[in-house]
Design a protein around this motif. Structure first.
Motif: not given
Length: 538
Positions: A30-40, A167-177
């Motif tokens: 969910l967070a990955r799909q929403l991160k470029d939506s402009g929503l916080r 796919q979902f450990t923190l080291r694989k989620c730099n896009d979110l970080v």
């Protein structure tokens, strides 16, 4: 950006557009799909970056129904959740899985596989899986012949395996970080869901850490993505969305069992086709399975269960020392990053060995007295008496623990019995040999039996489904077709707890597809895009 509640100022308040509770497959997708939506976006995780015993203890609770794993061991509380030890097995629902089936009480989703199709395709791409192909198209690519089951009988299908299971450990989620619009808050356990006076809208969340730090979350929309047990627990503890006593009901697993054994005949011919994992020409991994065709399900009135063939010790045998030692070590070691890495490497090595050995390994084991066994991975019928409840005991925050009352019904057993007898009949017609269904299937006093000799996961797949099920009415479920809680304007649920039926497919790919679909809905629901701004104030 990562924020650790343990290092935050006391009484911190977070303001955001969308708050997601739980950083597992559903919440992260969910967070990955929403991160470029402009929503916080605010993504809350009860644990930290890695396993912590005191945080994991929050997952404990009693189990009062059919024998199940210890609840504290049945899901993980740190960033990435249980996907940190996921084997990467993927499959999609069949159309019949979401349809109303007259012979399956409480079946039927308010959406269809066609509604999920574009999101399945996107989820497959995110996991590095190839586009979906029919089993008939896959068999030639794998260099094997399709088993010649009669038309309208059993059918051979496949699981697929993602090439990267972390796919979902923190080291694989730099896009979110590194995202300007996403904040990840660690050690943030939800302790209360506060509603407006009319209880049809969430006002805020209270979160805390066992260190004593606490915070308040204020958002426009809230999504519970804490798993099939804790989504229900949070809603029950807050008395939200439960006007018709539906929250926590219909708990489903994919229960495992011994289905029967080959007795004699040319069964190695079948084993060469159906055993183990195999790679296609592009290197994608597949594993064959057998399940009833749609025609057979309708004709016989059975569920969409699956089974595989493998060499296993006979029932009631003493578990061989290497397997016993491996299972004991696996369950004794805490699932820290180091131990998870060790387990995954052992699993990879074992998988590779089995690829090379092929059917020779089970043939050698059979020569040692092991059975060629049908291993059941069953669909479980939705049963309102199989449920998550609130226990009398409380956790470190004073919240009621979850209590699991896992139950079976006659249809679960009947489906396996019919499938095993059909398999025996088909093998006889093909001239391959004799197959004996397991004796427990004809024992009227036994509804289901668990056999520790068939799998390291003998009781089920750790798949917690159905406790906040999707339905067209609050009288028959908890969320609507958009995953919004019936009667609550701004509360949604993500993950396999919204599954109305369990189907035959492992849930992760379906969880991701539903999360991607929910993300699109949330973007559509927000009338305007809000520019990123400071999300934290003391």
């Amino acid at each position: 950006m990562i924020i650790d509640l343990r290092a935050s100022d006391p009484l911190t308040r977070f303001e955001t557009d969308i708050c997601i509770v739980g950083a597992g497959a559903a919440g992260i997708t969910l967070a990955r799909q929403l991160k470029d939506s402009g929503l916080r976006i605010l993504l809350l995780e009860s644990g930290g970056i890695d396993f912590e015993a005191d945080i994991q203890a929050l997952a404990d609770g009693p189990s009062t129904g059919h024998d199940y794993y210890q609840l504290a061991d049945s899901r993980l509380r740190f960033f990435g959740g249980t996907t940190a030890i996921w084997g990467g097995r993927c499959a999609e629902f069949n159309p019949i899985d979401l349809e109303r089936r007259d012979w399956v009480p409480h079946s039927g989703w308010p959406i269809s596989v066609a509604d999920l199709r574009p999101y399945y395709d996107e989820a497959r791409s995110l996991l590095g899986l190839p586009p979906i192909e029919s089993p008939e198209a896959l068999w030639p690519q794998l260099g094997r012949t399709v088993p010649k089951f009669a038309k309208g009988s059993l059918t051979a299908d496949f699981w697929q395996f993602t090439p990267q299971t972390e796919q979902f450990t923190l080291r694989k989620c730099n896009d979110l970080v590194e995202s300007d619009t996403v904040r990840i808050v660690l050690h943030a356990t939800v302790t209360a869901i506060d509603t407006e006076n009319d209880r049809n809208q969430i006002k805020s969340l209270s979160v805390g850490d066992i260190s004593g730090r606490s915070a308040t979350i204020s958002a426009n929309q809230y999504i519970l993505a804490a798993g099939g047990i804790d989504n229900a627990r949070l809603m029950l503890a807050s008395n939200i969305g439960n006007g018709y006593d539906q929250v926590g009901r219909y708990f489903m697993e994919h229960p495992h069992a011994r289905g029967g054994r080959m007795v004699n005949g040319r069964f190695w011919q079948l084993l060469k086709i159906l055993h183990g994992r195999m790679r296609d020409r592009k290197g994608h991994m597949h594993a064959p399975l057998v399940r009833p065709s749609q025609v057979m399900q309708k004709r016989e009135g059975i569920l969409n269960s699956a089974f595989t063939l493998a060499a296993r010790q006979p029932p009631q045998a003493n578990m061989v020392a290497p397997v016993k030692a491996y299972n004991g070590l696996k369950h004794a070691l805490a699932p820290t990053k180091t131990n998870r890495s060790l387990w995954l490497n052992v699993k990879k090595a074992t998988t590779r060995f089995n690829e090379i050995a092929g059917p020779l390994r089970p043939r050698a084991l059979a020569a040692m007295g092991w059975d060629l066994t049908a291993i059941i991975r069953a669909e479980q019928a939705p049963n309102p008496d199989s449920r998550v409840k609130l226990a009398q005991e409380r956790d470190a925050f004073g919240m009621p623990r979850a209590e699991l009352d896992w139950r079976f019904c006659e249809l679960d057993k009947h489906s396996v019995k019919v499938m095993m007898h059909e398999f025996a009949s088909q093998l006889e017609q093909m001239g391959i040999g004799r197959f004996d269904p397991a004796p427990w299937l004809d024992d009227a006093a036994t509804l289901w039996t668990t056999d520790p000799l068939i799998s390291a996961h003998a009781k089920g797949g750790y798949h917690h489904m159905g406790t906040t099920r999707m339905s067209g009415s609050p009288r028959t479920g908890v969320v609507d077709a958009d995953c919004r809680v019936h009667g609550v304007k701004n509360l949604y649920v993500a993950g396999s707890s919204v599954f109305a039926t369990s189907g035959w497919a492992n849930p992760t790919l379906g969880i991701m597809a539903l999360s991607l679909r929910l993300a699109d809905h949330l973007v559509h629901e927000n009338e305007k895009i809000v520019r990123p701004q400071s999300m934290v104030r003391a």
